[in-house]
Design an enzyme around this catalytic site. Sequence first.
Site: not given
Length: 302
Positions: A39, A42
């Site tokens: 991600c 993230c």
Amino acid sequence: MATLPLTAEERDAIATFQANVLQPSMTQLVILDFWAEWCGPCKQLGPVLEKVAADYADKGVKLVKIDVDADKVIAAQFQIRSIPTVYAIFGGQPVADLTSYRSEGQIKRALDQLLAQLGVGGEAQARGAEIEPLIAMAEEVLAGGDAARAENIFRQILDMAPDHPEVAGGLARALLTEGRVEEARAILAALPADAQKGPAVSRARAALDLAEAAPAAETGDLEARLAADPDDHEARFELAGAKMATGDRDGAADALLEIIRRDRGWNEGAARTRFLQLLEASGLEDPWSGAQRRRLSALLFT
């Protein structure tokens, strides 16, 4: 319908979550960050959360990261549909969704609000409660005229709470009262950026500016000049500075207000600027400052 028993993996995941999140959240504010290695957002948010958590650790904040690929059980329990997802947990319950906050400033403002609302304790709060009466005592000693003893108390408190702005500001003012301008400047310069703001440091800086702008001086010649010419504003301005340097703030205020009364625009309002600086150095919440501010208003608006 019979409930399927938990697998060993599920039991381990729940036990780990209880130990790392639920139990600490009874006394701390836990930031729960759901993320994954693949991600991109993230990876951008992660370092920001880590920095904020480190900065707020002594305020009772803890960061726990949950890899949704490695810990599917907990991710499923929270019904995570997208990542990053960030929750604040306190008392075993989610108390805020922090997912939309992406900058350090936004997250810190949200945490400040939560910490205040929830009454979360931490080392910083405990230390603050411990040193507050000591700061009050040091301020009382300084106001009483014993700068050397006040300096000693402030230094002892600073050993307990390094970089505390109120303590550093008080110590600087004690040093200035003793005429140790360079040491006071060094104390204030050594404060970290996040401690440079606030009334305590502003007050100390105002006192430092006054000490540098108005060093102690003999007043006989200045008083003789004023006796010969009451409109010698330069002499009265220097006299105000000399009185400040000796701690005679009443005399300094009287001299500056007299200049304003006679010629409020003199030297581009220098007397008013110095007068306000004197109030800030004395502490804007000091009753003396309030009384002097009313005297200034009476001159300006009547």
